[in-house]
Every structure is written in C-alpha cells, then in structure tokens.
Design an enzyme around this catalytic site. Structure first.
Site, PDB file in Angstrom:
ATOM      1  N   ILE A 144      37.927  31.680  30.970  1.00 28.41           N
ATOM      2  CA  ILE A 144      39.003  32.552  30.823  1.00 28.41           C
ATOM      3  C   ILE A 144      38.630  34.014  30.711  1.00 28.41           C
ATOM      4  O   ILE A 144      38.700  34.508  29.634  1.00 28.41           O
ATOM      5  CB  ILE A 144      39.925  32.350  29.684  1.00 28.41           C
ATOM      6  CG1 ILE A 144      40.177  30.635  29.577  1.00 28.41           C
ATOM      7  CG2 ILE A 144      41.352  32.875  29.575  1.00 28.41           C
ATOM      8  CD1 ILE A 144      40.874  30.259  28.280  1.00 28.41           C
ATOM      9  N   PRO A 145      38.106  34.704  31.876  1.00 30.62           N
ATOM     10  CA  PRO A 145      37.879  36.229  31.618  1.00 30.62           C
ATOM     11  C   PRO A 145      38.910  36.956  31.330  1.00 30.62           C
ATOM     12  O   PRO A 145      40.181  36.778  31.819  1.00 30.62           O
ATOM     13  CB  PRO A 145      37.219  36.181  33.180  1.00 30.62           C
ATOM     14  CG  PRO A 145      37.084  35.145  33.871  1.00 30.62           C
ATOM     15  CD  PRO A 145      38.126  34.248  33.127  1.00 30.62           C
ATOM     16  N   HIS A 146      38.625  37.953  30.597  1.00 29.74           N
ATOM     17  CA  HIS A 146      39.493  38.956  30.081  1.00 29.74           C
ATOM     18  C   HIS A 146      38.566  40.253  29.587  1.00 29.74           C
ATOM     19  O   HIS A 146      37.512  40.183  29.539  1.00 29.74           O
ATOM     20  CB  HIS A 146      40.227  38.540  28.901  1.00 29.74           C
ATOM     21  CG  HIS A 146      39.407  37.816  27.703  1.00 29.74           C
ATOM     22  ND1 HIS A 146      39.055  36.640  27.637  1.00 29.74           N
ATOM     23  CD2 HIS A 146      39.092  38.566  26.517  1.00 29.74           C
ATOM     24  CE1 HIS A 146      38.479  36.362  26.424  1.00 29.74           C
ATOM     25  NE2 HIS A 146      38.152  37.718  25.705  1.00 29.74           N
ATOM     26  N   CYS A 147      39.427  41.289  29.384  1.00 28.89           N
ATOM     27  CA  CYS A 147      38.743  42.444  29.145  1.00 28.89           C
ATOM     28  C   CYS A 147      38.626  42.638  27.454  1.00 28.89           C
ATOM     29  O   CYS A 147      39.061  42.162  26.814  1.00 28.89           O
ATOM     30  CB  CYS A 147      39.841  43.735  29.629  1.00 28.89           C
ATOM     31  SG  CYS A 147      40.408  43.607  31.268  1.00 28.89           S
TER      32      CYS A 147
END
Lengths: 122, 547
Positions: A32-35
């Site tokens: 779950i890539p996120h900033c």
C-alpha cells in the site's frame, strides 16, 4: 489514477521518499504505497488506485514475498489517511481477499468484492 | 520583589542625584564662561551632540521619556533596553545642561524604568513582574529627583502602572522611599519651594476653579504646540542632529533675551514664589509665552528631555499672573500670589499629564505644606476636567491612542498584555520525528504526560502536531504498525512566534480550532502554547488585578 498535473509528476518521488523510511509491503504480495504526509489541496479528494503488476517486485515486505498488486493511497488529510489505510490493511489481510486478488479480477469485480467485505464488517 | 524594588530605588536615587548634579554643574560652567551673545550657540551644540549620540551612536529612539515607559507597560517591557539608561542620561545631560528648554524628569523616569526592566530580564522574571519593576523604577526616579517619595508613588501608580493593588503599592513605596532617602543622604533634605501659605478665603477657593480651567486650556495648547513643533521639524529634511541643533539655536536666541526660559527654568519658579521679589505682570506673561515656545522648539526638534519641568514652570507663571490679576480686582481676602502660582503648577501637571493626584501631591511635597491641599485639589481637578473634555489622552498617551497601542485597564487586551508567551509555554511533552512509525510511537506514548506530540523534521523544525485523539482508534491496530508514520497523521497547524502578542495567538487558536499550538523563535521550536494553560494564567491575572 486521474491526477492534477503537478502532483502527477512528483508522485513517484513522493512515494519513493516514504518507501525509503520503511516498506509499505504488508505481506502476501500486496503493498500500500502512500506519501509521507497527506497531499492536502494538491488533490480534490482522497483516492486509492489499484495496480496489478506485469512483473512482481521485491518491496522488502515483512514476509519476503514479491509484490504483485499495489494499492496506491492518496489522501487529502490525516483523518482520511488513517481511515483508508486502516480499512485497506484490514481487508487485505483476509485470506479470501488475497485469493481473489491472485486471480487478477476486473475493476467491477474488485469494487464489488470490496463493497461486500466492507458491508460484512459493518 | 521587595528586594528588587529596594535595589531599583537605590539605583534611581544615585542616577537622579547624578543627573541633577551633572546638569547644574554644566549650567554653572557655561555661565562662568561669560560668553555674552555667543552663548546662544550652546543649546544648539548640546542638542546636536545629544541627538547624534543618542540616535546615531546608541540607536535609541529618543522619545519624550514617559511615553516610552507607558508604551512598554502596555506592549511589553522589551522596548526598554539597557542602553536607554546611558542614552537618556547623557542625552538629557547635554540637552538640558547646555540650555535646552526642557526637564530632566522624563529622561530620569525612562532611566529608572529601563533599570527595572533590565533587572527583570537579568533575574529572568516573567512579563508581569518585569512590568512591575518598570513601575518601581519610575517611582524611584520621580521620588529621587524631586525629593518627594509620595509623588513618586502616586506618579507611578496613577500614570505609569495604572494599577492600585497590594502587589504594586508596597514595593513601589519601597522604591520611592529608598530613592528619596539616598538622594537626601547625598545632597541633603532640600525643599525645592518652601512656602507658608496663610490660608484660603472662599473667594480664593472659587478663584481656583477658574485657575484650574485656565491651566486646563493652557495645558491643551501646550500639548498641541508640542505636536505642531514636532510636525514642523519633521518636515525639515535634514539629519536628526542638525534639526536638533537648529531648534537649539532658536532656543539659544530666545534665551539671550530672557535667560530664565533656558534649561529647566526652576529658577524662575523660585522667583515667582518669593514674596520679596515681585516681577511685573508683563514680564511673567512674556516668560510664559517664551517658555512655551522654547520648550516646543527643544522637544519638537528632537532634544532629549521631558515635559514635567516645563509644565510646572509654565504653571507657576500662569498661576502668578492669575494671582496678580486677582489682586488688581476689587475683591477682599484674595490669597497671596505665590499660592496661586503653586496651584497653577498643580493645574498644569494635571492638565498636561492627566494626573491630578500627581500634581496635588507633587506641589504639596515640594513646598512641604498641607495648608495648600484644598486649592490644589480644586485647581488640579478642574484642570483635569477641562483638559480631558477636549483631549482624549494626556501628552504622553495621545500618540499611543492614535497608534492603537494604549490599552485600557479592565479590558481583555490589558489582561492579555500582562501575559507573555515565553512565560506560559508548556514544555513537559515529548517531541517525535516525522518518520517515526506507529510501532515505535507506542513506546513514546507510554511515557507521555500530554495528549499531543510536536513533530520535528531533521532540521528540528516543527512541521506539525500529532494529537492522541486523532490516532487513538488505530493505536492498537497491529496491521498499521509498520504502515503509519507520524508525519502522515500529524496536523499542520499555524505557528506562533515567541514575540507575538497573545491576542494574535488567540486568533490563531480561533482559526485553527486547535487546543495547543507550536511556538517558535525563528526556525527554532520552543514549546507548545495550550489554550487551557493560557486561560489558567488569564484567570490568575484577572484575580490579581481584581484585588
């Protein structure tokens, strides 16, 4: 994902910055890539983009398995960020959901399955 | 506070005596030179050097003294720097000593106030205590220079602090008494204008109302003339010190024709109060007019001094002239001229400074006579009524009112200005890094006493705040332990600067809806200001000021 131009250009770099802190892989081939920080007014609304990868990637996930599907999470504020991240992490940890994702479902089926799982939880 | 008040009082006593002695020595030296018409250049030389020294070398604003102190009480004592002690001392020494038509009381009040503020900073006191020390300094300064402790106390409470509580009265008395005692020990217990007034008939008491109204009107004209002279000299586009020198040259020229208008002018008042020497009415009126002009030129051109002495001197002239006119009327039982001169002094002080009690007690103390109390009260109060009817503030506060910097006692702003952000910061919290994972945050959370965590980046700059309420529902969700970083769940909040007024900080609380906001000085994070701590101090301040 339909993103405004400035954030579309810088998004890969923002995601990589967060990835350098620690892996967003949660195991079972899912990440779950996120900033690092919510994007605020750079986007109109919080959103999740699902991408099935042609070639699995090593995300340095806790179980060591290569990642085949990523859910890119972009949120407008910390409240949305936590809500979405929490729901995604919980749904994606269920074995039937992992099996479902292994079959590379269509967008309609994916949405239907998510709605079903959320309704069951509710 | 008592010890600090004693130290300030002693310091003020020494400085007041030192300044007075230096100025009179310089006056004596100049008069001994016997330079004739060339003496007209001395006020120009003195004012020019004084302003160059104060503004260009010491980088001080060179205001009229008391206004700076009142502003510091309202806006923060940081405005009273240590260098003011030196700049005002030497500035007023050169201006008044060379013949500039102004007084030493304003500068000595600034010096005393700066002494108090410096001691407060040195002792690391909070803003409220520092402001009280400023008030003690003002009381010590006035008490020391006039040899009048009661006047020092009243002046400080009525004009500077504006607050009559046990917290202010007792230490102010200590400062005033210690300054007076030290001044008496050095120079002896001199009475400036000793007078024995026989008594006041009803006619004379009624006349005091008229004299009060007259001094009220003259005080308005005096205050306005100062502003006009300031405006006039501001239009002269020359260097500050050249402007002051030009003003000094005008004053020197006036002084050539009437030397009594030079310097403080107390020698003229002394003559006005002496029965054996009675000047002509025309001379007295001319003196008042020229003193009016000379003082306006000195202060308007930027000379370093105050309006206390000119008010007293002009008041004595107006009072004497009034008494002389009264005696020329077919009335019985009119009091002696000197009595009206004294009442005129109180009237001018009340009208110019909007401080009737200061005027009454000053004249009473410098004459050592209680017999004058009724005429002084009547004259001062009617002068105050007339002056405050036409002017919204005193000569000290008019500019502050126009700038919106004067804060009235009893208002929220007044209470808030006694609080300083640096004094009420919360520091018992734990800071966290923006890349800290939720897993590691759990450990920090166990040690925390507060429910918020300021988030710092690698440069130690505060980039946001994590509130426990925001993450509490997810705190024990293990699936998030390695996914959530603190940077992603923090709130971006407005930063408060250390020197910001509390009213501005409250606006930030209002717009952000937050209960705690980060406080910074430049880029450096200092701590958190919480609304509850702020209100707690506000409530305490309200209790103190209600006593």
């Amino acid at each position: 994902m339909d993103l405004p131009q400035p954030i579309g250009d810088s998004l890969p770099e923002l995601l990589l910055q967060r990835e350098h802190l620690s892996s967003t892989g949660i195991g079972n081939g899912i990440a779950i890539p996120h900033c690092k920080t919510p994007l605020g007014k750079q986007i109109n609304k919080s959103m999740v983009g699902t991408f099935f990868l042609e070639n699995s990637l090593d995300f340095m996930a806790p179980d060591g398995l290569p990642v085949f599907v990523v859910f890119v999470l972009l949120s407008v504020n910390s409240f949305h960020h936590l809500q979405l991240l929490s729901q995604l992490a919980r749904i994606l940890s269920q074995s039937q959901m992992i099996d479902f994702l292994n079959n590379s479902p269509s967008l309609d089926n994916l949405v239907e399955q998510f709605q079903k799982t959320l309704a069951e939880k509710a | 506070m008592m010890t600090a008040a004693l130290a300030i009082g002693l310091g003020c006593g020494v400085l007041a005596v030192g300044l007075n002695w230096s100025v009179h020595s310089l006056r004596l030296f100049i008069s001994d030179l016997d330079l004739g018409w060339r003496a007209i250049f001395f006020p120009a030389l003195g004012a020019g050097i004084a302003v160059f020294l104060v503004r260009s070398l010491m980088h001080d604003s060179a205001g009229h003294g008391v206004s700076d102190v009142i502003k510091a009480i309202a806006m923060g004592s940081e405005g009273l720097r240590r260098r003011m002690i030196f700049s005002r001392f030497f500035g007023s020494f050169l201006t008044v000593g060379s013949g500039g038509s102004t007084g030493l009381e304003g500068p000595i009040v600034s010096i005393g106030a700066a002494l108090g503020s410096t001691l407060g900073r040195w002792l690391n006191m909070n803003e409220r205590h520092k402001k009280l020390l400023v008030g003690y300094g003002a009381a010590g300064a006035v008490a020391g220079i006039f040899n009048a402790p009661l006047t020092g106390l009243i002046f400080s409470l009525e004009i500077i602090i504006g607050e009559w509580t046990y917290l202010t009265i007792l230490p102010t008395i200590i400062a005033a008494v210690s300054a007076t005692e030290l001044s008496r020990w050095i120079t002896g217990n001199k009475i400036a204008f000793f007078q024995e007034i026989a008594g006041f008939s009803l006619t004379s008491l009624l006349a005091c109302f008229v004299l009060g109204a007259l001094t009220g009107v003259i005080s308005i004209l005096f205050a306005r003339s100062l502003l006009l002279w300031e405006k006039f000299f501001t239009k002269v586009s020359l260097h500050h010190w050249i402007r002051a020198a030009i003003g000094g040259l005008f004053v020197g020229t006036l002084g050539f024709f009437m030397p009594e208008v030079l310097s403080e002018g107390y020698s003229a008042t002394q003559v006005f109060l002496t029965d054996s020497i009675r000047p002509e009415l025309a001379f007295v009126l001319l003196f008042v007019l020229l003193k009016f002009l000379a003082c306006g030129m000195t202060l308007g051109s930027g000379g370093i001094g105050g309006v206390f002495a000119p008010s007293l001197v002009i008041g004595s002239g107006v009072g004497l002239a009034f008494g002389m006119i009264m005696h020329s009327l077919p009335l019985d039982g009119v009091a002696e001229d000197a009595a009206f001169a004294l009442a005129g002094m109180a009237g001018m002080v009340a009208g110019v400074m909007h401080g009737p009690l200061t005027g009454i007690f000053l004249v009473m103390e410098v004459t050592r006579g209680y017999s004058m109390i009724l005429p002084l009260m009547l004259t001062a109060s009617s002068a105050m009524v007339v002056s405050s009817f036409f002017e919204i503030g005193s000569v000290y506060t008019q500019d502050l009112i126009k700038q919106g910097s004067l804060i009235k006692r009893g208002t929220d702003r007044y209470l808030l200005h006694h609080l300083n952000i640096g004094d009420i910061l919360d520091k018992d919290f734990i800071t966290i890094r923006e890349d800290l994972l939720l897993r590691n945050f759990i450990e920090e959370f166990k040690k925390a006493r507060r429910n918020y965590f300021p988030v710092l980046n690698k440069e130690n700059k505060c980039v946001g705040v994590v509130f426990l309420d925001d993450i509490r529902p997810h705190l024990f969700d293990r699936s998030l332990y390695d996914l959530v970083t603190m940077g992603s769940v923090m709130r971006n909040l407005p930063l408060i600067s250390l020197n910001e007024p509390i009213s501005a900080a409250l606006d930030k609380f209002e717009t952000s809806k937050a209960w705690s906001l980060p406080v910074v000085e430049g880029d450096q994070f200092l701590g958190m200001l919480s609304k509850s701590t702020l209100f707690d101090h506000y409530r305490r301040e309200l209790q103190i000021q209600s006593i």
